[in-house]
Design an enzyme around this catalytic site. Structure first.
Site, mmCIF file in Angstrom:
data_model
loop_
_atom_site.group_PDB
_atom_site.id
_atom_site.type_symbol
_atom_site.label_atom_id
_atom_site.label_comp_id
_atom_site.label_asym_id
_atom_site.label_seq_id
_atom_site.Cartn_x
_atom_site.Cartn_y
_atom_site.Cartn_z
ATOM 1 N N ARG A 1 0.528 -8.802 13.561
ATOM 2 C CA ARG A 1 -0.115 -7.811 12.688
ATOM 3 C C ARG A 1 -0.987 -8.516 11.646
ATOM 4 N NH1 ARG A 1 4.891 -4.861 10.517
ATOM 5 N NH2 ARG A 1 3.437 -3.672 9.258
ATOM 6 N N ARG B 1 12.123 -1.272 10.324
ATOM 7 C CA ARG B 1 11.078 -0.826 11.250
ATOM 8 C C ARG B 1 11.004 -1.765 12.439
ATOM 9 N NH1 ARG B 1 5.524 0.511 8.017
ATOM 10 N NH2 ARG B 1 4.638 -0.737 9.701
ATOM 11 N N ARG C 1 11.871 -5.878 4.554
ATOM 12 C CA ARG C 1 11.667 -4.446 4.270
ATOM 13 C C ARG C 1 12.679 -3.583 5.021
ATOM 14 N NH1 ARG C 1 5.968 -1.689 5.222
ATOM 15 N NH2 ARG C 1 6.187 -2.656 7.252
ATOM 16 N N LYS D 1 0.837 -1.211 0.000
ATOM 17 C CA LYS D 1 0.000 0.000 0.000
ATOM 18 C C LYS D 1 0.873 1.262 0.000
ATOM 19 C CE LYS D 1 -1.938 -1.129 3.936
ATOM 20 N NZ LYS D 1 -1.146 -2.348 4.248
ATOM 21 N N ARG E 1 -9.254 0.805 9.280
ATOM 22 C CA ARG E 1 -8.813 -0.552 9.570
ATOM 23 C C ARG E 1 -9.870 -1.333 10.313
ATOM 24 N NH1 ARG E 1 -3.086 0.732 9.307
ATOM 25 N NH2 ARG E 1 -1.926 -1.210 9.291
HETATM 26 P P1 AP5 Z 1 4.948 -1.601 1.715
HETATM 27 O O1 AP5 Z 1 4.559 -0.787 0.529
HETATM 28 O O2 AP5 Z 1 5.763 -0.944 2.760
HETATM 29 O O3 AP5 Z 1 3.675 -2.342 2.345
HETATM 30 P P2 AP5 Z 1 2.442 -1.761 3.153
HETATM 31 O O4 AP5 Z 1 1.224 -2.437 2.646
HETATM 32 O O5 AP5 Z 1 2.454 -0.262 3.143
HETATM 33 O O6 AP5 Z 1 2.794 -2.353 4.579
HETATM 34 P P3 AP5 Z 1 2.809 -1.709 6.050
HETATM 35 O O7 AP5 Z 1 3.533 -2.687 6.913
HETATM 36 O O8 AP5 Z 1 3.337 -0.309 6.038
HETATM 37 O O9 AP5 Z 1 1.325 -1.710 6.370
HETATM 38 P P4 AP5 Z 1 0.713 -1.743 7.737
HETATM 39 O O10 AP5 Z 1 -0.672 -1.536 7.292
HETATM 40 O O11 AP5 Z 1 0.922 -2.868 8.646
HETATM 41 O O12 AP5 Z 1 1.525 -0.605 8.519
HETATM 42 P P5 AP5 Z 1 1.160 0.900 8.866
HETATM 43 O O13 AP5 Z 1 2.392 1.664 8.771
HETATM 44 O O14 AP5 Z 1 -0.049 1.349 8.125
HETATM 45 O O15 AP5 Z 1 5.722 -2.900 1.147
HETATM 46 C C1 AP5 Z 1 6.257 -3.874 2.029
HETATM 47 C C2 AP5 Z 1 7.600 -4.398 1.484
HETATM 48 O O16 AP5 Z 1 7.369 -5.082 0.252
HETATM 49 C C3 AP5 Z 1 8.612 -3.281 1.156
HETATM 50 O O17 AP5 Z 1 9.886 -3.754 1.444
HETATM 51 C C4 AP5 Z 1 8.442 -3.059 -0.346
HETATM 52 O O18 AP5 Z 1 9.650 -2.565 -0.918
HETATM 53 C C5 AP5 Z 1 8.103 -4.471 -0.817
HETATM 54 N N1 AP5 Z 1 7.202 -4.467 -1.967
HETATM 55 C C6 AP5 Z 1 6.148 -3.638 -2.190
HETATM 56 N N2 AP5 Z 1 5.537 -3.949 -3.350
HETATM 57 C C7 AP5 Z 1 6.195 -5.040 -3.834
HETATM 58 C C8 AP5 Z 1 6.012 -5.856 -5.002
HETATM 59 N N3 AP5 Z 1 5.005 -5.614 -5.861
HETATM 60 N N4 AP5 Z 1 6.844 -6.905 -5.189
HETATM 61 C C9 AP5 Z 1 7.848 -7.163 -4.278
HETATM 62 N N5 AP5 Z 1 8.073 -6.416 -3.157
HETATM 63 C C10 AP5 Z 1 7.255 -5.363 -2.957
HETATM 64 O O19 AP5 Z 1 0.703 0.734 10.404
HETATM 65 C C11 AP5 Z 1 1.630 0.417 11.407
HETATM 66 C C12 AP5 Z 1 0.918 0.337 12.742
HETATM 67 O O20 AP5 Z 1 0.311 1.610 13.052
HETATM 68 C C13 AP5 Z 1 -0.228 -0.662 12.830
HETATM 69 O O21 AP5 Z 1 0.245 -1.969 13.138
HETATM 70 C C14 AP5 Z 1 -1.065 -0.062 13.971
HETATM 71 O O22 AP5 Z 1 -0.483 -0.341 15.220
HETATM 72 C C15 AP5 Z 1 -0.947 1.439 13.730
HETATM 73 N N6 AP5 Z 1 -2.026 1.962 12.866
HETATM 74 C C16 AP5 Z 1 -1.882 2.556 11.649
HETATM 75 N N7 AP5 Z 1 -3.078 2.909 11.163
HETATM 76 C C17 AP5 Z 1 -3.999 2.527 12.084
HETATM 77 C C18 AP5 Z 1 -5.427 2.607 12.131
HETATM 78 N N8 AP5 Z 1 -6.142 3.145 11.141
HETATM 79 N N9 AP5 Z 1 -6.053 2.111 13.227
HETATM 80 C C19 AP5 Z 1 -5.351 1.569 14.256
HETATM 81 N N10 AP5 Z 1 -4.005 1.461 14.262
HETATM 82 C C20 AP5 Z 1 -3.344 1.932 13.181
#
Ligand code: AP5
Length: 221
Positions: free
Chosen positions: A179, A168, A135, A24, A99
């Site tokens: 997660r 991270r 990552r 994402k 979420r």
């Molecule tokens: P990446 O693009 O970083 O993936 P992502 O889907 O953004 O993953 P996140 O881990 O950031 O999502 P998340 O939803 O858990 O974390 P968030 O920061 O929102 O890609 C991942 C890896 O794959 C990278 O290395 C990339 O280079 C590689 N890649 C990408 N595309 C690829 C492809 N096509 N082929 C191969 N490799 C590829 O949230 C973190 C924490 O914050 C949560 O756990 C929670 O505690 C809190 N939080 C955030 N939002 C909320 C909410 N709305 N409500 C409650 N808690 C929340």
């Protein structure tokens, strides 16, 4: 529960749904390189708050370190404040929100924002563990890289801003598994919510990032 009812902006929204590591952030950052889209990532906002040591950051850290969700009331208040600062008529890519169904309902109750699409990034969990544990992210701008698939041009240095590239704290395997469990416990409700509103589109993201980007550009044309 707080709602968005008093937000004062008119904003078009595309919601990115999908498991941690489904890409994402990578895709939203690519889209926001054009002037058409603004990328809002709740994860990035929370990590900045942690870096700055704000009360929000201190609260969020206790949940994020364990791979748990930050409580709905906090997240809804945060998004309401963030959306209210945007210029009218912007097209926002909302990455990481909603979420939970409660968050989706709060977003829907805001008359000043309009969710146009909810795009579900689909990929099997076994590939996500590799993506997340491999990552690395820029400490400064948050740009994601991967040790095998998407390496920075210079080892340990961000291609975009020359910041330091690090792992991270929630990308260690035990936290990643938690997660993913939480994601699966919430996702069906969100999928049903947006399906019922005829806004859900599924995207197979088990393909190279530039191929996924082409699909998104076509959908958001
Ligand atoms: P990446 O693009 O970083 O993936 P992502 O889907 O953004 O993953 P996140 O881990 O950031 O999502 P998340 O939803 O858990 O974390 P968030 O920061 O929102 O890609 C991942 C890896 O794959 C990278 O290395 C990339 O280079 C590689 N890649 C990408 N595309 C690829 C492809 N096509 N082929 C191969 N490799 C590829 O949230 C973190 C924490 O914050 C949560 O756990 C929670 O505690 C809190 N939080 C955030 N939002 C909320 C909410 N709305 N409500 C409650 N808690 C929340």
């Amino acid at each position: 529960m707080r709602s968005f009812a008093d937000a004062e902006v008119s904003v078009r929204i595309t919601v990115f749904l999908g498991a941690p590591g489904s890409g994402k952030g990578t895709q939203a950052k690519l889209l926001s390189q054009s002037d058409r889209f603004v990328h809002l990532s709740t994860g990035d906002i929370l990590r900045n708050a942690i870096k700055e040591g704000t009360p929000l950051g201190r609260e969020a850290k206790t949940f994020m370190d364990k791979g748990e969700l930050v409580p709905d009331a906090t997240m809804i208040g945060l998004i309401k404040d963030t959306l209210s600062k945007l210029k009218p008529d912007q097209h926002v890519i909302l990455d990481g929100f909603p979420r939970t169904v409660a968050q989706a309902e709060a977003l829907n109750s805001n008359t000043a924002t309009q969710v146009e699409h909810a795009l579900l990034f689909e990929i099997v969990d076994s590939l996500l563990i590799d993506r997340l544990t491999g990552r690395r992210v820029c400490k400064q701008c948050g740009q994601p890289f991967h040790m095998k698939h998407i390496r920075p041009k210079k080892e340990g240095i961000c291609d975009l801003c020359n910041g330091e590239v690090i792992q991270r704290s929630d990308d260690h395997e035990d936290v990643v598994k938690r997660r993913l469990e939480i994601f699966h416990s919430q996702n069906k409700g969100l999928v049903d919510y947006y399906s019922d509103k005829h806004k859900l589109k599924r995207i197979n993201v088990d393909q190279p990032a530039d191929s996924v980007q082409k699909i998104l550009m076509e959908l958001l044309k």
